[in-house]
Design a protein around this motif. Structure first.
Motif, PDB file in Angstrom:
ATOM      1  N   LYS A 264       0.854  -1.184   0.000  1.00 55.99           N
ATOM      2  CA  LYS A 264       0.000   0.000   0.000  1.00 55.99           C
ATOM      3  C   LYS A 264       0.891   1.235   0.000  1.00 55.99           C
ATOM      4  CE  LYS A 264      -3.804   2.242   2.495  1.00 55.99           C
ATOM      5  NZ  LYS A 264      -4.615   2.433   1.292  1.00 55.99           N
ATOM      6  N   ALA A 265       0.613   2.158  -0.904  1.00 58.43           N
ATOM      7  CA  ALA A 265       1.451   3.349  -1.048  1.00 58.43           C
ATOM      8  C   ALA A 265       1.142   4.370   0.051  1.00 58.43           C
ATOM      9  CB  ALA A 265       1.234   3.969  -2.419  1.00 58.43           C
ATOM     10  N   ASP A 266       2.183   4.959   0.634  1.00 56.00           N
ATOM     11  CA  ASP A 266       1.966   6.041   1.594  1.00 56.00           C
ATOM     12  C   ASP A 266       1.975   7.377   0.842  1.00 56.00           C
ATOM     13  OD1 ASP A 266       4.662   6.705   1.100  1.00 56.00           O
ATOM     14  OD2 ASP A 266       5.357   5.611   2.863  1.00 56.00           O
ATOM     15  N   GLU A 267       1.693   8.444   1.556  1.00 54.99           N
ATOM     16  CA  GLU A 267       1.568   9.756   0.919  1.00 54.99           C
ATOM     17  C   GLU A 267       2.878  10.215   0.290  1.00 54.99           C
ATOM     18  OE1 GLU A 267      -0.081  12.664   3.504  1.00 54.99           O
ATOM     19  OE2 GLU A 267      -1.950  11.546   3.870  1.00 54.99           O
ATOM     20  N   LYS A 268       4.001   9.905   0.923  1.00 57.15           N
ATOM     21  CA  LYS A 268       5.294  10.306   0.390  1.00 57.15           C
ATOM     22  C   LYS A 268       5.573   9.615  -0.939  1.00 57.15           C
ATOM     23  CE  LYS A 268      10.220  10.466   1.556  1.00 57.15           C
ATOM     24  NZ  LYS A 268      11.253  10.130   2.588  1.00 57.15           N
ATOM     25  N   ALA A 269       5.315   8.314  -1.005  1.00 56.90           N
ATOM     26  CA  ALA A 269       5.539   7.564  -2.243  1.00 56.90           C
ATOM     27  C   ALA A 269       4.609   8.046  -3.347  1.00 56.90           C
ATOM     28  CB  ALA A 269       5.340   6.071  -1.991  1.00 56.90           C
ATOM     29  N   LEU A 270       3.374   8.350  -2.967  1.00 56.72           N
ATOM     30  CA  LEU A 270       2.398   8.813  -3.946  1.00 56.72           C
ATOM     31  C   LEU A 270       2.798  10.180  -4.515  1.00 56.72           C
ATOM     32  CD1 LEU A 270      -0.206   7.707  -5.131  1.00 56.72           C
ATOM     33  CD2 LEU A 270      -1.477   8.909  -3.366  1.00 56.72           C
ATOM     34  N   ALA A 271       3.278  11.052  -3.659  1.00 59.17           N
ATOM     35  CA  ALA A 271       3.715  12.373  -4.119  1.00 59.17           C
ATOM     36  C   ALA A 271       4.905  12.249  -5.065  1.00 59.17           C
ATOM     37  CB  ALA A 271       4.072  13.246  -2.922  1.00 59.17           C
ATOM     38  N   ALA A 272       5.816  11.329  -4.758  1.00 57.21           N
ATOM     39  CA  ALA A 272       6.972  11.110  -5.621  1.00 57.21           C
ATOM     40  C   ALA A 272       6.546  10.552  -6.972  1.00 57.21           C
ATOM     41  CB  ALA A 272       7.954  10.165  -4.941  1.00 57.21           C
ATOM     42  N   LEU A 273       5.567   9.656  -6.952  1.00 56.23           N
ATOM     43  CA  LEU A 273       5.042   9.109  -8.198  1.00 56.23           C
ATOM     44  C   LEU A 273       4.451  10.216  -9.066  1.00 56.23           C
ATOM     45  CD1 LEU A 273       4.100   6.333  -9.716  1.00 56.23           C
ATOM     46  CD2 LEU A 273       1.867   7.008  -8.822  1.00 56.23           C
ATOM     47  N   HIS A 274       3.637  11.063  -8.470  1.00 57.39           N
ATOM     48  CA  HIS A 274       2.989  12.130  -9.234  1.00 57.39           C
ATOM     49  C   HIS A 274       4.023  13.082  -9.835  1.00 57.39           C
ATOM     50  CE1 HIS A 274      -0.960  11.626  -6.737  1.00 57.39           C
ATOM     51  NE2 HIS A 274      -0.769  10.651  -7.608  1.00 57.39           N
ATOM     52  N   GLU A 275       5.063  13.392  -9.063  1.00 61.61           N
ATOM     53  CA  GLU A 275       6.092  14.298  -9.565  1.00 61.61           C
ATOM     54  C   GLU A 275       6.859  13.662 -10.726  1.00 61.61           C
ATOM     55  OE1 GLU A 275      10.063  16.737  -8.020  1.00 61.61           O
ATOM     56  OE2 GLU A 275       8.930  15.458  -6.636  1.00 61.61           O
ATOM     57  N   GLN A 276       7.211  12.381 -10.569  1.00 66.00           N
ATOM     58  CA  GLN A 276       7.967  11.706 -11.622  1.00 66.00           C
ATOM     59  C   GLN A 276       7.123  11.497 -12.868  1.00 66.00           C
ATOM     60  OE1 GLN A 276      11.233  11.218 -11.423  1.00 66.00           O
ATOM     61  NE2 GLN A 276      11.177  10.573 -13.558  1.00 66.00           N
ATOM     62  N   ALA A 277       5.833  11.262 -12.699  1.00 65.81           N
ATOM     63  CA  ALA A 277       4.939  11.080 -13.857  1.00 65.81           C
ATOM     64  C   ALA A 277       4.929  12.327 -14.723  1.00 65.81           C
ATOM     65  CB  ALA A 277       3.529  10.756 -13.383  1.00 65.81           C
ATOM     66  N   SER A 278       4.933  13.478 -14.090  1.00 68.32           N
ATOM     67  CA  SER A 278       4.885  14.734 -14.838  1.00 68.32           C
ATOM     68  C   SER A 278       6.180  15.007 -15.598  1.00 68.32           C
ATOM     69  CB  SER A 278       4.596  15.903 -13.888  1.00 68.32           C
ATOM     70  OG  SER A 278       5.670  16.084 -12.975  1.00 68.32           O
ATOM     71  N   LYS A 279       7.256  14.275 -15.264  1.00 72.62           N
ATOM     72  CA  LYS A 279       8.534  14.421 -15.966  1.00 72.62           C
ATOM     73  C   LYS A 279       8.748  13.331 -17.018  1.00 72.62           C
ATOM     74  CE  LYS A 279      10.792  16.362 -11.847  1.00 72.62           C
ATOM     75  NZ  LYS A 279      11.875  16.146 -10.852  1.00 72.62           N
TER      76      LYS A 279
END
Length: 413
Positions: A264-279
């Motif tokens: 299960k993803a925590d908020e930190k991992a999810l935020a990192a995913l969203h940032e990397q997706a945009s790149k």
């Protein structure tokens, strides 16, 4: 196998492989079937999957083809796109004769479950051991005794039950206890990457879905793969406007609890995913990923292929026989086709007996599933850049190399 009396098969595991085996043995006639499943209820979890023509034909033969059509969408083409450093997409390989169908795991599981007669699937029954006994049946043939703990049972004295069958089918998944008994200490192989997985509800996230449809115009009939440097993603549509996506990311093996392969993803991992997706991805796919609620992380494993699936009157099917990576969309297909092949062998070898049927099943499935496991492994490594020079470009590669991305190459691998 004589016509005078019913034979009995005990199926261990009530996932898609186990339920498919129940349908296959009922179709073969002359068999009493019981499916033992640890879970106490039918799950609504899971994500999307693709069914090939052979698996669809098996479901049709079991009388649930119409239900499948209602619960699925066509995947008539496969398209692989390379994403450049400016997040622009370039089509590099395309197959317009893909001919699969997209369905959600839980929809397919419920379809199989609801089509079985009541009482066949025993929920809340955890198998704790089994043993094969020789020459004890009415016809002096071997039998298998399976001991089960009732998960929901409150009476300790009556919490253990025993089921006796002429055959035991082990459909107990990639962490199969049955397989472990024959290969003690065997380790699953970590692929080197994990997958983020999610399903966006297009009916509630209308703006994100509309944006994605503009740049993926064949959604609803196409399986899309986007490939960037050292990573790739998957996108296709499920019934009800749901958009199913995966993103594979190279990383060390995560810490997992027990037999689980999900985190299960925590908020930190999810935020990192969203940032990397945009790149990494085209803006519309990044927006889709950011708008999806509760995506989860799936560690990707397989195992080395086996040279046999049968030990006496015990037979492996599905992920118990051949855990695979998901890149060839083979896991569910192989499970259904295993069951279909086994059921047909039981029917075809009715006069010769169970052992002849098991030999026929094994001879038809061992080599082809090994090929598919190894090709799926190869395809994942290829799309993750693990087999390529650091500065390799799919955009400038010649057509022969590009065509190696397509799943149609599986049978010539």
């Amino acid at each position: 196998m004589g016509e005078k009396e019913m034979k009995k098969v005990v199926v261990v595991g009530g996932s898609i492989a186990g339920l498919s085996c129940a349908h296959a043995f009922l179709k073969a006639k002359g068999w009493e079937v019981v499916v033992l499943e640890k879970a106490r209820s039918v799950s609504s979890a899971g994500a999307g999957l693709g069914l090939d023509p052979e698996a669809c034909n098996a479901l049709k033969d079991w009388g649930i083809g119409d239900g499948l059509l209602q619960q699925s969408l066509p995947l008539s083409m496969e398209e692989n796109r390379a994403i450049d450093s400016n997040r622009q997409a370039h089509i590099v390989a395309r197959d317009e004769s893909y001919n699969h169908r997209a369905v959600h795991w839980s929809d397919l599981h419920r379809l199989l479950y609801n089509a079985l007669p009541a009482g066949i699937v025993q929920l809340g029954h955890e198998v704790i051991s089994y043993e094969e006994e020789s020459g004890v049946g009415p016809d002096k043939e071997p039998q298998v005794k399976v001991r089960v703990k009732k998960v929901a049972g409150s009476d300790v004295e009556n919490n253990i039950q025993e089921y006796t069958g002429d055959l035991m089918v082990a459909a107990d998944g990639s962490m199969s206890q049955t397989r472990e008994k024959h290969f003690p200490g065997e380790k699953r192989r970590y692929s080197g990457y994990c997958a983020w997985r999610g399903v966006l509800d297009g009916s509630t996230e209308c703006n994100a879905a509309a944006m994605v449809r503009r740049v993926y115009p064949d959604l609803g009939r196409c399986l899309y793969f986007d490939i960037a440097q050292g990573t790739h993603s998957v996108l296709y549509e499920l019934p009800g406007g749901r958009l199913n996506w995966l993103w594979y990311i190279n990383q060390p093996e995560p810490h997992l609890k027990g037999k689980s392969v999900t985190v299960k993803a925590d908020e930190k991992a999810l935020a990192a995913l969203h940032e990397q997706a945009s790149k990494t991805w085209v803006p519309e796919l990044a927006t889709l990923m950011q708008a999806t609620t509760d995506p989860f992380i799936n560690a990707i494993f397989d195992r080395e292929p086996l040279s046999k699936f049968v030990w006496g009157r015990v037979v492996l099917v599905g992920e118990a026989a051949h855990p695979t990576t998901p890149h060839g969309l083979r896991s569910t297909n192989m499970s259904i086709i295993d069951a279909y092949t086994l059921g047909n062998a039981i029917q075809n070898r009715r006069l010769q007996g169970i052992d002849a049927a098991l030999q026929e099943y094994e001879s038809q499935r061992v080599l082809v599933t090994a090929q598919q496991v190894l090709f799926s492994r190869h395809l994942g490594q290829l799309k993750q850049g693990l087999l390529l020079p650091e500065k390799f470009s799919w955009i400038s590669a010649d057509q022969k190399i590009r065509s190696g991305l397509l799943q149609q190459n599986m049978h010539s691998f």
